[in-house]
Design a protein around this motif. Structure first.
Motif, PDB file in Angstrom:
ATOM      1  N   TYR A 191       0.625   6.261  16.954  1.00  0.00           N
ATOM      2  CA  TYR A 191       0.845   4.977  17.616  1.00  0.00           C
ATOM      3  C   TYR A 191       1.505   4.030  16.622  1.00  0.00           C
ATOM      4  CZ  TYR A 191      -0.542   0.210  18.980  1.00  0.00           C
ATOM      5  OH  TYR A 191      -0.564  -1.144  19.254  1.00  0.00           O
ATOM      6  N   PRO A 193       2.871   0.340  16.501  1.00  0.00           N
ATOM      7  CA  PRO A 193       3.008  -0.943  17.209  1.00  0.00           C
ATOM      8  C   PRO A 193       4.412  -1.519  17.101  1.00  0.00           C
ATOM      9  CG  PRO A 193       1.012  -0.908  15.867  1.00  0.00           C
ATOM     10  CD  PRO A 193       1.817   0.295  15.480  1.00  0.00           C
ATOM     11  N   ARG A 200      -0.956  -1.314  23.113  1.00  0.00           N
ATOM     12  CA  ARG A 200      -2.201  -0.974  22.420  1.00  0.00           C
ATOM     13  C   ARG A 200      -3.227  -0.430  23.403  1.00  0.00           C
ATOM     14  NH1 ARG A 200      -4.550  -1.528  17.647  1.00  0.00           N
ATOM     15  NH2 ARG A 200      -2.766  -2.677  16.808  1.00  0.00           N
ATOM     16  N   GLU A 220      -2.834   5.311  14.157  1.00  0.00           N
ATOM     17  CA  GLU A 220      -1.740   4.378  13.917  1.00  0.00           C
ATOM     18  C   GLU A 220      -0.901   4.894  12.756  1.00  0.00           C
ATOM     19  OE1 GLU A 220      -1.094  -0.358  12.961  1.00  0.00           O
ATOM     20  OE2 GLU A 220      -2.716   0.257  14.336  1.00  0.00           O
TER      21      GLU A 220
END
Length: 489
Positions: A285, A287, A303, A318
């Motif tokens: 992930y 952002p 998110r 992340e």
């Protein structure tokens, strides 16, 4: 905005069956097979919907009602005889006006293309849809030659967002995405050279897939070279898988096309939905990428997608691929392609072009062969980095676009200080450089009530993986009630 609901089709009046235009392709095919609906009824419903809604949206640059109904009647006769066999038999579809369509002009959003010529050939994806019985209701709008991430052109004017007609639909496949979102055909085929399927899918709240380069054959070859992909835009992932099973068929005119996949995408998606889990998948992930700013509401929705993927069984971490923004390399390749598109135009016809396109063409013509090869080197290095990244992670999750749709008719948001559309699309064009499969999955709305999209990216050739994960994720988002349909009309 309409109240959220859990189904991906347009809402119907309480206690009544949905109008045919609101049905997915899979639902239409099931209704045809059961004798509950005819292709003529469905096509007429879609055409009536276009007539009612499109004056506000401008998603179509050409609608051929007579020809579409003739194709629908031929399909209806096949069903009557028990001879229907095509995967899309009787399903209304739209085609972006960059893809050749036999019997209909392909003007590419430009006043410089002469309509008075023989239009006697289909692009490969269009030919495959025709072979499978699709009903062509019309051609959807594009910016001139597909050059930018919004959809307006000197020929067709401004295409608007079904959620809010004052906002852009995105681009360059903005007409197709808006048509799908507004119930003006369940399936649309577009092109994606820097986000042109994924950007409008995010802005219009539909699913859009850019498959691995070469997975869908192209002809004529794009002047933008191996940046250019074709891809489906649909309301459900299952419909996208259906269309992929059709348009990934072989075509000898594209020497760079990949071998058609052996396993059907429909079966892959059906199996994933039956299982309902993403257990075992490793998801990174990110952002943001290369420090690009992201609107707070968009960031929150993506998110949430990361959290939901974890709830569905994936191992989510992340992690950032760690590349710098490749925008200059992309500009060199893209602007040079734009210059190639128009090199045959004399000064008088060049002056008819979109002023922004004129500017990038001049910049592209000024780049040298060494500039171009330097951009290719940077592209190759990015591909190596992403290949290694996907040795650790099956999927990369990012925002599809860092903002929601802004005002229609401009290339960049007013007051943003940005010069070109690439300034607000940092999550899409890198994966045209690397040729990876990437999808936009609608995941709710932002602070303005306009749609937000999450992007799932896999290693090259991971098209089935992207579709499987997208299907399970989209089903979960629909069950939460955060995925809605465009409230236009």
């Amino acid at each position: 905005m309409t109240a959220p609901h859990s189904t991906p089709t347009a809402p119907a009046a309480s206690g009544s069956a949905p109008e045919p235009y609101a049905l997915t392709a899979a639902e239409l095919l099931a209704a045809y097979a059961a004798g509950e609906l005819s292709p003529v009824e469905a096509t007429a419903s879609v055409l009536d919907r276009i007539e009612a809604v499109d004056p506000r949206i401008n998603a179509y640059c050409l609608v051929d009602r007579e020809a579409a109904l003739a194709e629908a009647r031929a399909s209806e006769e096949r069903y009557r005889r028990g001879a229907a066999s095509g995967l899309l038999d009787g399903v209304p579809v739209s085609v972006k006006d960059l893809l050749l369509t036999r019997g209909r002009p392909t003007l590419r959003g430009s006043l410089s293309v002469a309509p008075e010529q023989d239009w006697d050939e289909d692009a490969p994806s269009v030919a495959r849809m025709r072979e499978q019985g699709a009903v062509f209701v019309g051609k959807t709008t594009t910016p001139e030659f597909g050059w930018k991430g919004v959809t307006d052109s000197p020929l067709a004017g401004i295409t608007r967002n079904p959620w809010d007609p004052s906002a852009t639909s995105g681009g360059s496949s903005g007409g197709g995405a808006a048509a799908v979102a507004a119930g003006m055909a369940p399936l649309s085929i577009g092109t994606d050279g820097g986000g042109s399927v994924r950007i409008p899918a995010a802005f219009c709240g539909v699913f859009g897939l850019k498959p691995t380069y070469g997975r869908i054959p192209l002809y004529p070859a794009s002047p933008f070279g191996t940046l250019a992909h074709a891809g489906p835009m649909t309301r459900t992932v299952a419909d996208a898988a259906l269309l992929m099973d059709v348009v990934t068929g072989a075509d000898s005119r594209d020497w760079s096309a990949l071998e058609p996949p052996r396993a059907g995408y429909r079966a892959e998606v059906a199996q994933a939905l039956a299982g309902g889990t993403l257990a075992g998948l490793r998801v990174a992930y990110a952002p943001t990428l290369a420090g690009a700013p992201v609107d707070g509401a968009v960031a929150a929705r993506v998110r949430h997608v990361a959290d939901l993927l974890g709830e569905l069984g994936a191992e989510v971490e992340e992690a950032d691929p760690g590349f710098r923004d490749p925008v200059e390399a992309y500009h060199t390749l893209w602007f040079a392609g734009a210059a190639k598109v128009v090199e045959h135009l004399d000064a008088e016809r060049f002056a008819l072009l979109d002023p922004g396109l004129q500017e990038v063409c001049r910049q592209g013509a000024a780049r040298s062969a060494l500039d171009y090869l330097g951009a290719v080197d940077e592209r190759m290095a990015l591909g190596v980095r992403m290949g290694r990244f996907h040795e650790t992670y099956d999927l990369l999750l990012t925002p599809a676009v860092p903002i929601t749709a802004f005002e229609a008719g401009v290339e960049v948001p007013e007051g943003s200080g940005l010069a070109r559309w690439t300034g607000w699309t940092p999550f899409s064009y890198p994966f045209n450089l690397t040729q990876q499969p990437a999808a936009t999955v609608p995941c709710g709305t932002g602070a303005t009530g306009l749609p937000v999209g999450a992007q799932l990216v896999a290693a090259r050739h991971g098209d089935a993986l992207v579709l499987r994960a997208s299907a399970v994720l989209h089903a979960a988002l629909c069950a939460e009630g955060v995925v809605d349909t465009a409230p236009v009309g």
